[in-house]
Design an enzyme around this catalytic site. Structure first.
Site, PDB file in Angstrom:
ATOM      1  N   ARG A  76       0.847  -1.200   0.000  1.00  0.00           N
ATOM      2  CA  ARG A  76       0.000   0.000   0.000  1.00  0.00           C
ATOM      3  C   ARG A  76       0.879   1.245   0.000  1.00  0.00           C
ATOM      4  O   ARG A  76       1.869   1.312   0.720  1.00  0.00           O
ATOM      5  CB  ARG A  76      -0.902  -0.018   1.230  1.00  0.00           C
ATOM      6  CG  ARG A  76      -1.934   1.085   1.291  1.00  0.00           C
ATOM      7  CD  ARG A  76      -2.786   0.939   2.557  1.00  0.00           C
ATOM      8  NE  ARG A  76      -3.676  -0.210   2.480  1.00  0.00           N
ATOM      9  CZ  ARG A  76      -4.212  -0.797   3.545  1.00  0.00           C
ATOM     10  NH1 ARG A  76      -3.919  -0.388   4.760  1.00  0.00           N
ATOM     11  NH2 ARG A  76      -5.041  -1.819   3.393  1.00  0.00           N
ATOM     12  N   ARG A 145      -2.753   6.357   9.990  1.00  0.00           N
ATOM     13  CA  ARG A 145      -2.793   5.863   8.606  1.00  0.00           C
ATOM     14  C   ARG A 145      -2.757   7.046   7.626  1.00  0.00           C
ATOM     15  O   ARG A 145      -2.552   8.192   8.009  1.00  0.00           O
ATOM     16  CB  ARG A 145      -4.051   5.021   8.406  1.00  0.00           C
ATOM     17  CG  ARG A 145      -4.130   3.785   9.316  1.00  0.00           C
ATOM     18  CD  ARG A 145      -3.105   2.718   8.962  1.00  0.00           C
ATOM     19  NE  ARG A 145      -3.290   1.485   9.710  1.00  0.00           N
ATOM     20  CZ  ARG A 145      -4.070   0.470   9.350  1.00  0.00           C
ATOM     21  NH1 ARG A 145      -4.772   0.547   8.231  1.00  0.00           N
ATOM     22  NH2 ARG A 145      -4.160  -0.621  10.098  1.00  0.00           N
ATOM     23  N   LYS A 223      -5.020   0.937  14.946  1.00  0.00           N
ATOM     24  CA  LYS A 223      -4.852   1.959  13.920  1.00  0.00           C
ATOM     25  C   LYS A 223      -5.571   3.251  14.308  1.00  0.00           C
ATOM     26  O   LYS A 223      -6.496   3.257  15.133  1.00  0.00           O
ATOM     27  CB  LYS A 223      -5.396   1.447  12.583  1.00  0.00           C
ATOM     28  CG  LYS A 223      -6.857   1.020  12.619  1.00  0.00           C
ATOM     29  CD  LYS A 223      -7.230   0.306  11.333  1.00  0.00           C
ATOM     30  CE  LYS A 223      -8.631  -0.303  11.425  1.00  0.00           C
ATOM     31  NZ  LYS A 223      -8.951  -1.095  10.227  1.00  0.00           N
ATOM     32  N   LYS A 225      -7.070   6.881  12.330  1.00  0.00           N
ATOM     33  CA  LYS A 225      -7.365   7.455  11.018  1.00  0.00           C
ATOM     34  C   LYS A 225      -7.840   8.899  11.164  1.00  0.00           C
ATOM     35  O   LYS A 225      -8.614   9.212  12.063  1.00  0.00           O
ATOM     36  CB  LYS A 225      -8.440   6.626  10.304  1.00  0.00           C
ATOM     37  CG  LYS A 225      -8.016   5.192  10.014  1.00  0.00           C
ATOM     38  CD  LYS A 225      -9.122   4.401   9.337  1.00  0.00           C
ATOM     39  CE  LYS A 225      -8.665   2.996   8.985  1.00  0.00           C
ATOM     40  NZ  LYS A 225      -9.734   2.206   8.321  1.00  0.00           N
ATOM     41  N   CYS A 444     -15.038  -3.139  -0.909  1.00  0.00           N
ATOM     42  CA  CYS A 444     -13.675  -3.489  -0.486  1.00  0.00           C
ATOM     43  C   CYS A 444     -13.160  -4.612  -1.397  1.00  0.00           C
ATOM     44  O   CYS A 444     -13.937  -5.240  -2.116  1.00  0.00           O
ATOM     45  CB  CYS A 444     -13.675  -3.929   0.969  1.00  0.00           C
ATOM     46  SG  CYS A 444     -14.437  -5.550   1.239  1.00  0.00           S
ATOM     47  N   CYS A 450      -7.947 -10.751   0.522  1.00  0.00           N
ATOM     48  CA  CYS A 450      -8.036 -10.387   1.935  1.00  0.00           C
ATOM     49  C   CYS A 450      -8.236 -11.619   2.814  1.00  0.00           C
ATOM     50  O   CYS A 450      -9.172 -12.413   2.593  1.00  0.00           O
ATOM     51  CB  CYS A 450      -9.177  -9.397   2.160  1.00  0.00           C
ATOM     52  SG  CYS A 450      -9.362  -8.914   3.894  1.00  0.00           S
ATOM     53  N   CYS A 489     -16.607  -8.559   4.869  1.00  0.00           N
ATOM     54  CA  CYS A 489     -16.618  -8.932   6.282  1.00  0.00           C
ATOM     55  C   CYS A 489     -17.080  -7.735   7.092  1.00  0.00           C
ATOM     56  O   CYS A 489     -17.185  -6.623   6.556  1.00  0.00           O
ATOM     57  CB  CYS A 489     -15.238  -9.418   6.731  1.00  0.00           C
ATOM     58  SG  CYS A 489     -14.065  -8.093   7.096  1.00  0.00           S
ATOM     59  N   CYS A 493     -14.268  -1.892   5.700  1.00  0.00           N
ATOM     60  CA  CYS A 493     -13.287  -1.048   5.022  1.00  0.00           C
ATOM     61  C   CYS A 493     -13.916  -0.091   4.009  1.00  0.00           C
ATOM     62  O   CYS A 493     -13.354   0.965   3.733  1.00  0.00           O
ATOM     63  CB  CYS A 493     -12.235  -1.917   4.341  1.00  0.00           C
ATOM     64  SG  CYS A 493     -11.188  -2.811   5.494  1.00  0.00           S
TER      65      CYS A 493
END
Length: 587
Positions: A76, A145, A223, A225, A444, A450, A489, A493
């Site tokens: 990424r 992020r 994380k 954001k 996503c 994934c 899931c 995302c």
């Protein structure tokens, strides 16, 4: 309120501390000749911008044949505010064609992802990304992020000021230990404008401080954001972020920000202790203090976040458990002075910035829809080849959006006809050539890459769109604007929990040949395009082929019973999702 540490830290916490600022485990395995990393090294690898994955389409076959998993890596890139040059785009495109799977993916956080990279190519890939003056550092892992910002290249002081603030915050929060350079560059540092040392605040560059003064040796609990947005253009979905900075503009000048905190989409259906959450207003700060307030919030998270249960390790759970007043008081303590109340500046609109638009400097920008963010050549649609041709010919900059689309900017109006002819030559649709429902949809990646996905998403949503287009046209609703977001899931995302229609992967299924099937989904309704309201569960465990028939019944009621100017999400909320769920669906 006690700092974290009472309960036994999770395994991930132990790995972070033992990694000695993200070096141990990973450094020993980068060049060991194996196809994959150990579990410990894979945890550390995330902080460097890559996830270890495997080809799940062939997992069953490989296991049956006694082979190891088809290991591969997602890499990424950090693209603050989605700003790229032509040279950077072409560098990523070249990597996709040489070490990736011949596709590029634009993420919902204004980044690029490369899929299918082999372990043996990781070092050269990360070096090439940095040599293009992008980076992979801190695009994954328990750190700040990629920082989001309105990507519209409007030449006015307001847009330029907000983009500058997003750049400063992203640079300020970049990890500073030397492990990134030591592992991937043999200690060499590449001068990178992503980490400027000039401007209103001087910030260290990665490698300047081995003690990580913001993060500490264990980094963050999970994380973090951040997004910057305007009240009249929430194109970054600001309330879905841990830290949201909503611009306050007075007399044409960006004077400061309303600060929101605690947004996060991830949840685990089997664990009621987890849930999606939208950022709540905390305070207002002058523009000069945006770095200071951001650091105060991130340090509260660092010191009080849950380090024993990663399912509850996000900032939103601190705010939920403490309450906003107690959280604000703690932030004020770290900030070092009284906090001002937020100003009255509600979110009023969203612009996806597609189509031809004026920049304000005599030039144009063109926003191109990219379905689910996947740039590839497939059949008559040769998007990868077409974008390569356009960036090569015109050498103009670009921008990535939080809706997974791409802009060409700084275009001379005299080029318009030629650009449109090029788009037609490569089969690339403009925004006028796609349906409204497809325009406002996103997914996503999910399967096959994934490791968390339980169902299809990116590969399944186009079929959902095909079916929805038919149903909406029958009802005369083809021009209504609403968001449809799909994930494989519950981690969310693609931000499904604040959309008009959220489709979240619930359980897996298998095709006759043993490969993963489309699965079942939870359908959520009654969010809205503005992103400022969570949606509500409509029906659970809905088979893929039943998703659109279930929605068609609701759209029929919307057509018959909506109020004047009422949006689809508002209609669902007014009627009640529970009542709508009681409607019989076609057999």
């Amino acid at each position: 309120m006690e700092p974290s540490g009472g309960a036994k830290p999770s395994k991930a916490e132990a790995i972070k501390v033992a990694s000695q600022y993200l070096k141990t485990f990973l450094a020993e395995e980068v060049h060991d000749g194996q196809t994959h990393f150990s579990e410990n090294a894979a945890v550390v690898l995330k902080f460097h911008g890559s996830y270890q994955q495997d080809d799940r389409d062939h997992r069953t076959q490989f296991k049956r044949e006694g082979k190891e998993k088809g290991f591969q890596f997602m890499v990424r890139t950090r693209v603050v505010g989605g700003k790229i040059t032509a040279q950077q785009y072409l560098a990523v495109d070249k990597l996709a064609m040489t070490v990736g799977n011949n596709t590029i993916r634009i993420t919902t956080r204004q980044e690029f992802q490369l899929h299918g990279v082999a372990k043996q190519d990781l070092t050269s890939t990360i070096r090439a990304v940095n040599e293009s003056l992008l980076s992979t550092l801190a695009t994954c892992g328990d750190v700040e992020r990629n920082v989001l910002c309105c990507p519209a290249p409007i030449h006015d002081s307001v847009h330029e000021a907000m983009q500058a603030d997003a750049d400063r915050w992203a640079s300020h929060c970049a990890p500073r230990a030397s492990s990134y350079w030591d592992i991937w560059f043999d200690g060499e540092k590449i001068e990178n404008p992503l980490f400027p040392t000039a401007g209103p605040i001087l910030v260290p560059t990665p490698g300047d401080d081995p003690t990580e003064p913001i993060y500490g040796k264990a980094f963050l609990p999970r994380k973090f954001k951040t997004a910057f947005a305007f009240p009249n253009d929430n194109c970054t979905d600001v309330q879905a972020n841990d830290l949201g900075c909503v611009a306050i503009v007075e007399n044409g000048t960006l004077v400061g920000y309303n600060i929101l905190a605690g947004g996060g989409m991830g949840t685990t259906p089997s664990a009621q202790k987890t849930f999606p959450f939208l950022g709540v207003p905390i305070c207002y700060v002058d523009r000069a203090d945006v770095i200071k307030i951001g650091e105060a919030i991130i340090k509260v998270f660092r010191d009080y976040g849950n380090r024993s249960d990663r399912k509850r390790a996000r900032l939103k759970y601190i705010i939920h458990d403490w309450g906003v007043p107690a959280f604000r008081a703690k932030v004020e303590e770290y900030f070092g002075q009284p906090l001002a109340d937020p100003k009255d500046a509600p979110i009023t609109d969203v612009d996806d910035h597609l189509g031809w638009n004026e920049q304000g400097d005599g030039k144009l920008f063109l926003g191109l829809p990219v379905e689910n963010g996947r740039i590839k050549d497939e059949g008559s649609l040769r998007l990868a080849s077409g974008l390569r041709a356009l960036f090569s010919k015109y050498q103009v900059a670009g921008r990535l959006t939080c809706q997974q689309s791409l802009m060409l900017i700084d275009l001379d109006p005299a080029w318009r006809a030629d650009i449109e002819a090029t788009l037609q030559e490569y089969g690339i649709a403009t925004v006028e050539q796609i349906s409204t429902v497809r325009r406002w949809s996103m997914a996503c990646p999910a399967l096959p890459t994934c490791g968390l996905a339980v169902t299809e998403s990116e590969r399944a949503l186009p079929t959902i769109m095909d079916q929805l287009e038919v149903e909406l046209a029958k009802l005369g609703l083809e021009n209504d604007r609403f968001t449809v977001r799909m994930t494989g899931c519950p981690n969310g995302c693609a931000r499904p929990y604040n959309s008009d229609i959220g489709l979240v992967g619930r359980s897996a299924s298998k095709n006759p040949d043993g490969t993963p099937g489309p699965g079942t989904y939870t359908i959520f309704l009654a969010g809205r395009t503005l992103g400022d309201r969570l949606n509500i569960e409509f029906k659970d465990y809905v088979p893929f082929d039943r998703v659109v028939p279930e929605l068609a019944v609701v759209f029929a009621r919307y057509k018959a019973e909506r109020l004047a100017e009422e949006t689809f999400g508002d209609f669902c909320l007014r009627i009640g999702v529970e009542e709508l769920a009681g409607e019989p669906s076609p057999a």
